[in-house]
Design a protein around this motif. Structure first.
Motif, PDB file in Angstrom:
ATOM      1  N   PHE A  81     -33.394  75.794  63.218  1.00 47.85           N
ATOM      2  CA  PHE A  81     -32.179  76.102  62.703  1.00 47.85           C
ATOM      3  C   PHE A  81     -32.442  75.049  61.418  1.00 47.85           C
ATOM      4  O   PHE A  81     -32.933  74.146  61.436  1.00 47.85           O
ATOM      5  N   ASP A  82     -31.526  75.303  60.275  1.00 43.69           N
ATOM      6  CA  ASP A  82     -31.553  74.461  59.400  1.00 43.69           C
ATOM      7  C   ASP A  82     -30.701  73.206  59.539  1.00 43.69           C
ATOM      8  O   ASP A  82     -29.549  73.365  60.301  1.00 43.69           O
ATOM      9  N   VAL A 110     -35.807  71.396  58.657  1.00 41.02           N
ATOM     10  CA  VAL A 110     -35.650  72.603  59.664  1.00 41.02           C
ATOM     11  C   VAL A 110     -35.946  71.879  61.000  1.00 41.02           C
ATOM     12  O   VAL A 110     -36.855  71.077  61.112  1.00 41.02           O
ATOM     13  N   ALA A 111     -35.361  72.030  61.815  1.00 41.66           N
ATOM     14  CA  ALA A 111     -35.335  71.585  63.475  1.00 41.66           C
ATOM     15  C   ALA A 111     -35.660  72.728  64.267  1.00 41.66           C
ATOM     16  O   ALA A 111     -35.244  74.094  64.057  1.00 41.66           O
ATOM     17  N   ARG A 112     -36.493  72.144  65.333  1.00 40.81           N
ATOM     18  CA  ARG A 112     -37.056  73.226  66.311  1.00 40.81           C
ATOM     19  C   ARG A 112     -37.009  72.811  67.556  1.00 40.81           C
ATOM     20  O   ARG A 112     -37.506  71.736  67.971  1.00 40.81           O
ATOM     21  N   SER A 159     -23.126  74.439  52.425  1.00 39.53           N
ATOM     22  CA  SER A 159     -21.541  74.675  52.170  1.00 39.53           C
ATOM     23  C   SER A 159     -21.032  74.679  53.404  1.00 39.53           C
ATOM     24  O   SER A 159     -19.836  74.188  53.493  1.00 39.53           O
ATOM     25  N   ASP A 160     -21.448  75.117  54.537  1.00 44.56           N
ATOM     26  CA  ASP A 160     -20.747  75.531  55.810  1.00 44.56           C
ATOM     27  C   ASP A 160     -21.272  74.167  56.842  1.00 44.56           C
ATOM     28  O   ASP A 160     -21.003  74.297  57.982  1.00 44.56           O
ATOM     29  N   ALA A 161     -21.773  73.078  56.416  1.00 47.03           N
ATOM     30  CA  ALA A 161     -22.426  72.075  57.289  1.00 47.03           C
ATOM     31  C   ALA A 161     -21.233  71.232  58.010  1.00 47.03           C
ATOM     32  O   ALA A 161     -20.150  70.918  57.290  1.00 47.03           O
ATOM     33  N   ILE A 162     -21.482  70.745  59.283  1.00 44.02           N
ATOM     34  CA  ILE A 162     -20.746  69.732  59.902  1.00 44.02           C
ATOM     35  C   ILE A 162     -21.499  68.744  60.155  1.00 44.02           C
ATOM     36  O   ILE A 162     -22.910  68.898  60.732  1.00 44.02           O
ATOM     37  N   VAL A 163     -21.181  67.562  59.983  1.00 42.66           N
ATOM     38  CA  VAL A 163     -21.827  66.256  60.110  1.00 42.66           C
ATOM     39  C   VAL A 163     -21.728  65.807  61.655  1.00 42.66           C
ATOM     40  O   VAL A 163     -20.626  65.433  62.013  1.00 42.66           O
ATOM     41  N   ALA A 205     -25.202  76.543  64.425  1.00 40.06           N
ATOM     42  CA  ALA A 205     -26.299  75.651  64.797  1.00 40.06           C
ATOM     43  C   ALA A 205     -25.862  74.537  65.649  1.00 40.06           C
ATOM     44  O   ALA A 205     -26.537  73.971  66.815  1.00 40.06           O
ATOM     45  N   LEU A 206     -24.569  73.982  65.432  1.00 37.17           N
ATOM     46  CA  LEU A 206     -23.885  72.784  66.193  1.00 37.17           C
ATOM     47  C   LEU A 206     -23.409  73.266  67.471  1.00 37.17           C
ATOM     48  O   LEU A 206     -23.833  72.623  68.367  1.00 37.17           O
TER      49      LEU A 206
END
Length: 148
Positions: free
Chosen positions: A36-37, A59-61, A106-110, A128-129
């Motif tokens: 996921f990005d 990119v995380a795996r 744009s749709d990121a959550i921290v 992804a979260l």
């Protein structure tokens, strides 16, 4: 004139090869699935920093009980960071603010976390979260899980 054309052609070829290698590396990272990005900011100060500085796109795996994080703009086949499930403690969740909105997708959550006493922030999409938090909570019996 011939030399200038030859040098120009060589530069174009090198740029094309570099872009191809970036694409191939990302394809190889994503080949095994579970990617996921995810932008990462490592060693974050305790006071809020909304300047947008320090964020690195990656990119995380998922890999068993670890998440391997790779920088997007790198040729290295190895992950830049390895986060172990048992060492991750989620301490906060928030929306990007200020200049962070420009530095992140744009749709990121921290997600604010601690990993072995190091403060870090991960920014990812809501889907992804959800998957990341489910992965954290799905730890084998006997492992501590710290999800805020």
């Amino acid at each position: 004139m011939f030399l200038a054309l030859w040098v120009g052609g060589l530069v174009v070829a090198l740029v094309a090869v570099g872009l191809f290698v970036f694409g191939l590396r990302r394809r190889l990272i994503q080949r095994s699935g579970g990617t996921f990005d995810c932008s990462l900011r490592w060693n974050v100060p305790e006071e809020a920093d909304l300047s947008g500085k320090g964020w690195v796109y990656g990119v995380a795996r998922y890999s068993g009980d670890k998440v391997n994080w790779f920088r997007v703009f790198s040729y290295s086949p190895r992950p830049r960071r390895v986060l172990e499930r048992s060492a991750i403690e989620v301490v906060a969740r928030r929306m990007p603010e200020g200049e962070e909105e420009l530095a992140l997708l744009s749709d990121a959550i921290v997600l604010g976390c601690l990993h072995r006493e190091t403060r870090l922030e991960l920014a990812m999409s809501e889907d992804a979260l959800t998957g990341f938090l489910a992965w954290l909570e799905a730890a084998p019996p006997g492992q501590r899980v710290n999800v805020a």
